[in-house]
Write an enzyme that holds these catalytic residues in place. Structure first.
Site, PDB file in Angstrom:
ATOM      1  N   GLY A 316       0.840  -1.208   0.000  1.00  0.00           N
ATOM      2  CA  GLY A 316       0.000   0.000   0.000  1.00  0.00           C
ATOM      3  C   GLY A 316       0.869   1.250   0.000  1.00  0.00           C
ATOM      4  N   TRP A 319       2.251   1.723  -3.466  1.00  0.00           N
ATOM      5  CA  TRP A 319       1.207   2.238  -4.365  1.00  0.00           C
ATOM      6  C   TRP A 319       1.253   3.765  -4.426  1.00  0.00           C
ATOM      7  CZ3 TRP A 319      -2.928   5.524  -3.347  1.00  0.00           C
ATOM      8  CH2 TRP A 319      -3.913   5.612  -4.341  1.00  0.00           C
ATOM      9  N   HIS A 320       1.647   4.396  -3.310  1.00  0.00           N
ATOM     10  CA  HIS A 320       1.619   5.858  -3.264  1.00  0.00           C
ATOM     11  C   HIS A 320       2.727   6.494  -4.095  1.00  0.00           C
ATOM     12  CE1 HIS A 320      -1.113   5.179   0.103  1.00  0.00           C
ATOM     13  NE2 HIS A 320      -1.502   6.423  -0.052  1.00  0.00           N
ATOM     14  N   GLY A 321       3.820   5.790  -4.333  1.00  0.00           N
ATOM     15  CA  GLY A 321       4.869   6.416  -5.117  1.00  0.00           C
ATOM     16  C   GLY A 321       6.088   5.530  -5.264  1.00  0.00           C
ATOM     17  N   PHE A 502       0.049  10.412  -7.245  1.00  0.00           N
ATOM     18  CA  PHE A 502      -0.047   8.996  -6.933  1.00  0.00           C
ATOM     19  C   PHE A 502      -0.896   8.273  -7.965  1.00  0.00           C
ATOM     20  CE2 PHE A 502       0.186  10.863  -2.475  1.00  0.00           C
ATOM     21  CZ  PHE A 502       1.548  10.962  -2.560  1.00  0.00           C
TER      22      PHE A 502
END
Length: 502
Positions: A316, A319-321, A502
């Site tokens: 997770g 996923w943000h960067g 993102f």
């Protein structure tokens, strides 16, 4: 095209009336809203439209292949291939440079240098595509007609930064007759006005007044400035992202669609687990349903549960960067959740299915969130979220959780772990110096924003309900005045939404 701009206002001033004029001509409406969504997305870069159209076609073909497969083995192979292709697409555009740099730095392996442009919102529509194919595999929904699926994946209010709406939520609304006099216009206006205020007045103000300087050059400021800079970033990120979500939900409401809630006063959370039930809720439930549960959830023993939490939150974070700090931040959140579960295990607290009929649970849920237990929280594999012990420790839990989250935001907002360490270390130095960035207005905005997390939701709903019955002319005048207030209080210019990257 940003929501709080005159460009979007002009775009929506055309789309909204035409959309309602075409509502009885279903196919024409779908074609129109698809074209409008592609125009909205292509406003950044026309190449993004080709990518979105390709993702739409690929996922639709995969969903049909899954649906028509004659046996379970073929169905599983088809869904695995579809998920894999989505991840390859996401990985190439978002993580190519990150992985090639890592290989060269750590192993000395060089890779071709490509000028890869990151398409805005690719993380969001990729996850929606995966959930659609998996839901077809699970037989939660049949494949939708291509035009319906294209509208779902490209619907402009939620295209670039969510919320992550599932096909099983959106498609039934697409097939329902929308009646103009049943649109919750009052609630939509309140949401859009609130989102504008959060973004323009709170988030942009804090970003420029204290956050940029304290995170940019932490060694130049005393501990008080750094501490309020960290608090300020927590509020800035919340106001920026939840402000966008408020506007997205409000715009969708005006078009006749209801989106799921994405934030529920996250800084009033009493534990890390509770925080993730309140922050970016549509991502949390996506990770839970499409990653944590397939890994085994908490059904395979204590240590497998800890492992699953770390994997889920670590991915997770990724996923943000494309940066190691995002992975560390995700693992940090996973450690927090695993630690809470470990303590719970030591105390001998057993997982108890949540019984929404339990009067005690209902009372505590109302005390805690002002509403009955949300349907999506009825997770039979999770422990009862509210116990009498947690009620007695409510404020201590909130204080500890808020600061745990703030430390995580320092990692999240730093280019490297070294810079995150500099920011955190600076909190403990220079307390004898006069603050340079902390002033009464900054303190007022931060403290007021945190206090707003504790306004009973029932009261907010009552205000929205009162506003919804006001005459439309009064609503229009009030909204115009509110826009003038936002423009007057906000800084010059609108910065890009943080979650767009993102």
């Amino acid at each position: 095209m940003l929501f709080p701009t005159f460009t979007f206002a002009a775009f929506f001033a055309v789309v909204l009336p035409v959309s309602w004029m075409l509502r009885e001509r279903v196919t024409a409406w779908k074609l129109f809203i698809l074209a409008a969504s592609y125009y909205f997305y292509g406003y950044w870069d026309l190449r993004f439209v080709v990518l979105l159209a390709g993702a739409t076609l690929g996922n639709e073909v995969a969903a049909i292949a899954v649906h028509r497969s004659s046996n379970d083995h073929a169905r599983k192979a088809a869904v695995t291939a579809a998920v894999g292709l989505n991840l390859v697409l996401l990985g190439f555009f978002k993580y190519y440079d990150f992985f090639t740099d890592s290989l060269e730095r750590n192993l000395g392996l060089s890779s071709p240098a490509l000028d890869v442009v990151l398409p805005i919102g690719i993380s969001f529509f990729t996850f929606q595509g995966i959930s659609y194919v998996v839901d077809v595999y699970r037989r939660d929904t049949p494949p939708a007609p291509l035009l319906d699926f294209a509208v779902y994946l490209s619907f402009f209010p939620q295209l670039v930064a969510g919320p992550i709406v599932r096909a099983v939520e959106f498609l039934p609304e697409l097939r329902t007759d929308r009646v103009p006099n049943q649109v919750e216009a009052g609630r939509a206006v309140v949401l859009i006005g609130r989102g504008l205020f959060k973004k323009v007045v709170i988030a942009d103000f804090l970003g420029r007044a204290i956050v940029a300087d304290t995170f940019g050059t932490p060694g130049e400021y005393g501990g008080l400035d750094i501490l309020f800079g960290i608090y300020g970033y927590a509020i800035q990120l919340y106001a920026d992202f939840s402000g966008y979500t408020d506007m997205a939900i409000g715009i969708a409401l005006l078009l006749g669609f209801r989106f799921p809630q994405n934030f529920d006063r996250p800084y009033a959370a009493v534990s890390v687990q509770d925080f993730w039930r309140r922050w970016h809720m549509t991502l949390s439930r996506w990770l839970r349903d499409y990653l944590y549960f397939p890994l085994g959830g908490n059904r395979k023993g204590r240590f497998i549960t800890y492992r699953n939490l770390l994997i889920t939150m670590g991915l997770g974070g990724l996923w943000h960067g494309a940066a190691g700090t995002f992975v560390v931040w995700g693992v940090y959140q996973g450690l927090g959740m695993a630690g809470e579960r470990f303590i719970s295990d030591l105390r001998g607290e057993k997982d108890t299915p949540l019984d929404s009929r339990d009067v005690r649970i209902q009372e505590i849920a109302r005390l805690h969130s002002g509403a009955a237990v949300d349907a999506w929280r009825e997770d039979p594999s999770s422990p009862v979220p509210f116990t009498p012990l947690e009620v007695r420790s409510l404020w201590l839990g909130r204080l500890v959780t808020f600061h745990f989250v703030c430390i995580g935001w320092v990692i999240f907002n730093s280019a490297s772990l070294g810079r995150a360490g500099d920011v955190l270390w600076s909190v403990f130095s220079g307390w004898g110096e006069a603050p340079e960035l902390v002033n009464p207005l900054v303190v007022l905005v931060i403290v007021g924003s945190i206090a707003a997390q504790y306004v009973p939701p029932l009261l907010v709903r009552q205000w929205a309900a009162m506003f919804s019955v006001v005459h439309p002319i009064v609503v229009s005048v009030a909204f115009a005045l509110w826009i003038m207030v936002v423009v007057a209080l906000g800084p010059e210019g609108i910065s890009e939404f943080i979650y767009f990257q993102f």
